[in-house]
Write an enzyme that holds these catalytic residues in place. Structure first.
Site, PDB file in Angstrom:
ATOM      1  N   ASP A  98     -13.136   4.757  10.346  1.00 36.37           N
ATOM      2  CA  ASP A  98     -13.600   4.660   8.961  1.00 36.37           C
ATOM      3  C   ASP A  98     -14.146   3.246   8.758  1.00 36.37           C
ATOM      4  OD1 ASP A  98     -14.075   5.698   6.462  1.00 36.37           O
ATOM      5  OD2 ASP A  98     -12.000   5.599   5.773  1.00 36.37           O
ATOM      6  N   LYS A 138       0.854  -1.188   0.000  1.00 35.00           N
ATOM      7  CA  LYS A 138       0.000   0.000   0.000  1.00 35.00           C
ATOM      8  C   LYS A 138       0.888   1.236   0.000  1.00 35.00           C
ATOM      9  CE  LYS A 138      -3.694   2.321   2.596  1.00 35.00           C
ATOM     10  NZ  LYS A 138      -4.768   2.175   3.588  1.00 35.00           N
TER      11      LYS A 138
END
Ligand code: ADP
Ligand code: MG
Length: 377
Positions: A227, A122
């Site tokens: 989130d 990532k």
């Protein structure tokens, strides 16, 4: 943003020195003056121009001519290169495969180590364009870390890795953290689909309460995901949830903890109602259910991501958030910037030969002795 792993094999010793010098110079110059680059890299002025042109041709740096001086700034491509190189030297990755995700603030790739084990890379990419606006307004950035999109992306990756590590060690369903360098992390590949892609589940009630339990379990350890939604929850073939994406996690002692907690809970309630037509009167409440039993947030601070860094990142994230809300032509701005970059590259191309010089393995091995990299390799 494309990641060009092949580039890795075609960089000469001097090119690497120069690229590293640009990175070092970026700590206190948004545009690093050519002279300073030459000084850090300890190369003669004549040689450096050619090398910088070559690096600009492959978009690892971008030439910027402003009123005061000529210089270069590190691009995300250059930063990617440096991180990939470190990760591959450490054996965390050997090859880069397909891109599996593009977020506004990250790129996700499948990678493999030298034994062919697949992992996920990532790359954090935080607000390069909106940053400029903030920087102009804020004092606290002025004297330090001028190339702040680098700094912010790196902080964000460090944070995500620190949380993933602590969560993984404490038995939470999250990917296995493998390595972290600069703005990147390498983690285990989760063989699962994001909840947002799942149209039916056998027992929505069961999954619903598992997810609510997970929110409560985190809160009892002092943490809020922040989130917690269908994009950041993966469901494996046994129907079990795995949680990803941690750069925005906060402690339950954060001043807005209750709001973050409720938002996570509401996301799940709204999604289950819409997707599975499932509604329940039962859902956790911050004041009643988030009773702290132990403190993983303190473990995170102890694991290398300090409270100070956490604070700094939160402040920057908040500012970026509000900037993004009121700048609707941000994408346009980004495009313009890309065009500028293309022009800069074209200019630089004029005096450069088209053949990238190949590097032997010995050369690659002998790199980096003269310049201290920004992080231990
Ligand atoms: P962002 O911060 O851009 O939202 P995420 O960490 O949520 O990035 O990842 C984006 C997407 O990439 C996820 O929705 C998921 O599909 C995929 N992904 C991320 N990490 C993994 C992983 N470890 N294994 C498999 N897929 C992953
Ligand atoms: Mg996500």
């Amino acid at each position: 943003m494309k990641l060009d792993a092949k580039q890795l094999r075609y960089m000469s010793n001097d090119e690497f020195r120069v690229l590293t010098a640009v990175e070092m110079g970026s700590r206190n110059h948004e545009v690093v003056p050519t002279q300073l680059i030459a000084h850090i890299a300890k190369l003669k002025a004549g040689g450096i121009t050619k090398i910088l042109s070559e690096l600009a041709r492959t978009s690892l740096v971008a030439r910027v001519q402003n009123a005061k001086y000529e210089g270069y700034r590190l691009t995300y491509g250059g930063y990617d290169y440096l991180a990939l190189r470190t990760l591959s030297k450490r054996g965390a990755i050997y090859s880069v495969g397909n891109q599996i995700g593009v977020g506004k603030e990250s790129d996700i790739y499948i990678v493999a180590d030298d034994e062919g084990i697949q992992r996920v890379l990532k790359l954090h990419r935080l607000g390069r364009t909106s940053f400029r606006n903030i920087k102009e307004k804020r004092d606290y950035l002025r004297n330090r870390n001028a190339g702040s999109w680098l700094y912010l992306s790196r902080l964000s990756a460090m944070k995500e890795y620190a949380f993933m590590k602590v969560l993984h060690e404490n038995g939470y369903p999250v990917p296995e953290p493998v390595d972290q360098n600069r703005h990147t992390i390498v983690m285990g590949l989760i063989d699962a689909f994001p909840l947002c892609q799942i149209s039916e589940v056998a027992h929505p009630g069961k999954l619903y309460s598992e997810l609510m339990d997970l929110i409560v379990r985190l809160a009892c350890a002092g943490l809020i995901h922040g989130d917690f939604n269908e994009f950041n929850i993966m469901i494996n073939d046994k129907g079990e949830p795995i949680l990803i994406d941690f750069p925005q996690m906060v402690s339950t002692s954060h001043r807005n903890a209750e709001m973050y907690f409720n938002r996570d809970v509401d996301c799940i309630r709204a999604f289950f109602k819409k997707r599975f037509h499932y509604e329940s009167k039962l859902f956790p409440k911050f004041n009643r259910d988030a009773e702290r039993k132990f403190s993983l947030d303190i473990q995170v601070a102890a694991s290398g991501f300090t409270k100070q860094q956490q604070k700094e990142l939160e402040k920057l994230q908040e500012e970026l958030g509000s900037e993004n809300e009121d700048s609707s032509d941000e994408e346009e701005e980004e495009e313009e910037e890309d065009e500028d970059e293309a022009e800069e590259v074209e200019e630089a191309e004029l005096d450069v030969s088209d053949n990238p010089r190949g590097v032997t393995d010995e050369l690659v091995d002998s790199l980096g002795n003269h310049i201290r990299p920004s992080e231990p390799e």
